[in-house]
Design an enzyme around this catalytic site. Structure first.
Site, PDB file in Angstrom:
ATOM      1  N   ARG A   1       0.813  -1.212   0.000  1.00 38.01           N
ATOM      2  CA  ARG A   1       0.000   0.000   0.000  1.00 38.01           C
ATOM      3  C   ARG A   1       0.852   1.271   0.000  1.00 38.01           C
ATOM      4  O   ARG A   1       0.485   2.283   0.598  1.00 38.01           O
ATOM      5  CB  ARG A   1      -0.973   0.027   1.178  1.00 38.01           C
ATOM      6  CG  ARG A   1      -1.951  -1.116   1.206  1.00 38.01           C
ATOM      7  CD  ARG A   1      -2.852  -1.154  -0.032  1.00 38.01           C
ATOM      8  NE  ARG A   1      -3.683  -2.350   0.003  1.00 38.01           N
ATOM      9  CZ  ARG A   1      -3.328  -3.513  -0.537  1.00 38.01           C
ATOM     10  NH1 ARG A   1      -2.166  -3.633  -1.172  1.00 38.01           N
ATOM     11  NH2 ARG A   1      -4.117  -4.567  -0.466  1.00 38.01           N
TER      12      ARG A   1
ATOM     13  N   SER B   1     -10.940   0.787   3.413  1.00 35.95           N
ATOM     14  CA  SER B   1     -10.228   0.408   4.642  1.00 35.95           C
ATOM     15  C   SER B   1      -9.392   1.589   5.121  1.00 35.95           C
ATOM     16  O   SER B   1      -8.553   2.099   4.379  1.00 35.95           O
ATOM     17  CB  SER B   1      -9.329  -0.800   4.387  1.00 35.95           C
ATOM     18  OG  SER B   1     -10.101  -1.927   4.035  1.00 35.95           O
TER      19      SER B   1
ATOM     20  N   GLU C   1      -4.321   4.156   5.969  1.00 36.78           N
ATOM     21  CA  GLU C   1      -4.100   3.865   4.554  1.00 36.78           C
ATOM     22  C   GLU C   1      -4.293   5.083   3.664  1.00 36.78           C
ATOM     23  O   GLU C   1      -3.528   5.282   2.725  1.00 36.78           O
ATOM     24  CB  GLU C   1      -5.021   2.731   4.103  1.00 36.78           C
ATOM     25  CG  GLU C   1      -4.774   2.290   2.676  1.00 36.78           C
ATOM     26  CD  GLU C   1      -5.477   0.988   2.338  1.00 36.78           C
ATOM     27  OE1 GLU C   1      -5.931   0.852   1.192  1.00 36.78           O
ATOM     28  OE2 GLU C   1      -5.567   0.104   3.210  1.00 36.78           O
TER      29      GLU C   1
END
Length: 349
Positions: A165, A242, A341
């Site tokens: 990520r 998320s 994130e």
């Protein structure tokens, strides 16, 4: 009096940014420039200066609510082209449109990433991934604008230094993504189905390849069940997806947590240790789906505990307060600090 221009592109003034993000929070931009071609993006970004905010799909960003005197360059170049097994997408193209176009041309490789909101240009920044796949698996090269010099060039995956990520682009405002190229499977095979939940849904073995259209349909169904497919009428989808990444811990740390919990801890192999399911940690720390309750302006999705959602009236401050509560609760319960994130602009946890 004529319309003001920035880099030759018309400027809109005093534009609320909340409707341009999937979380639907944010400030009012003093100036907003919407660029529909790559050349316009280059000209507008260079004219706007280093402090300008670059915005595309707005799906993986949390904007400070009190940002003042903000200039925003919005990427709305949306061309998608296919040449053999190569798909090229301009930065403003809707990501799911890119996935759909690849499948329409019989190309496999992106189907596990179906239904992810946002733009193509954001995918290499975050190394967007889901259901056992990530864009680093298929990206051939990325065309970048260097803001400091105005130079435009194609760069390789090696330059981008992809990680879980993340990439070299995530923590630097030096670069603006203009286009992305993907190399896909011309034989029409899906990527290996690595994710257990998806393999079960498809009734295939983990690691098996199958019809990519079947994979896309299954992924969209799974995402919809979790409130991860955008729907303006469903506040469970007013989110950045998320909010926290799945933490990677050492084997010793994993064993310590497993001993503390006294039950099976969902985990996955990772290069540097063991990857834990952040959603499971959140729920085990006492933050169930829908926390803290129906009257809260920001709360966890009722379908997926890892999504922090705006129930219609939330501000950036509300979202960040909830994120801090969850992060600190997981740290107190397990000694693990979750990492956000999305990109936080003008704000922090």
């Amino acid at each position: 009096m004529g319309t003001s221009l920035l880099g030759g592109v018309p400027v809109a003034e005093n534009v609320p940014l909340a409707p341009l993000t999937t979380l639907r929070v944010g400030p009012v931009a003093r100036r907003l420039v919407t660029c529909v071609t790559t050349d316009q993006i280059v000209d507008a970004v260079m004219a706007a200066g280093p402090e300008a905010l670059i915005l595309a799909g707005g799906s993986n960003v949390v904007l400070a609510g009190d940002a003042a005197d903000l200039t925003v360059v919005r990427l709305a170049n949306t061309r998608i082209s296919v040449d053999g097994d190569v798909v090229r997408a301009e930065a403003g193209a809707g990501w799911d449109d890119v996935v759909a176009a690849s499948l329409a041309h019989g190309l496999g490789g992106l189907e596990c990433l179906s239904g992810i909101p946002g733009s193509a240009g954001a995918t290499p920044v975050q190394n967007v991934g889901a259901y056992g796949a990530e864009v680093a698996d298929t990206i051939r090269r990325v065309r970048l604008l260097e803001r400091g010099t105005g130079s435009v060039r194609w760069v390789s995956p090696e330059f981008l230094r992809f990680g879980y990520r993340t990439s070299v682009l995530k923590h630097s405002s030096q670069w603006v993504v203009l286009e992305v190229e993907f190399g896909l499977d011309a034989a029409g095979h899906s990527a290996p189905v690595r994710y257990r939940e998806l393999a079960t849904e498809l009734a295939v073995e983990q690691g098996e390849r199958t019809d990519p259209q079947r994979v896309r349909a299954a992924v969209l169904e799974l995402r919809a069940r979790k409130g991860m497919v955008l729907d303006a009428a469903d506040h469970d989808t007013w989110s950045v997806g998320s909010f926290f990444t799945n933490p990677v811990v050492s084997r010793a740390e994993f064993e310590r947590i497993a001993a503390t919990v006294g039950s099976a801890v969902p985990n996955y192999p990772a290069e540097d240790g063991v990857k834990l399911a952040a959603g499971w940690l959140v729920e085990q720390a006492g933050f169930g789906k829908g926390y803290p309750g129906a009257d809260a302006p920001a709360r966890l999705s009722t379908k997926h505990a890892l999504a922090l959602t705006n129930r219609g009236t939330a501000t950036t401050a509300d979202v960040l307060a909830l994120a801090r509560t969850v992060r600190d609760g997981v740290k107190a319960a397990f000694g693990i600090e979750l990492t956000p994130e999305p990109v936080l602009v003008g704000c922090s946890l």
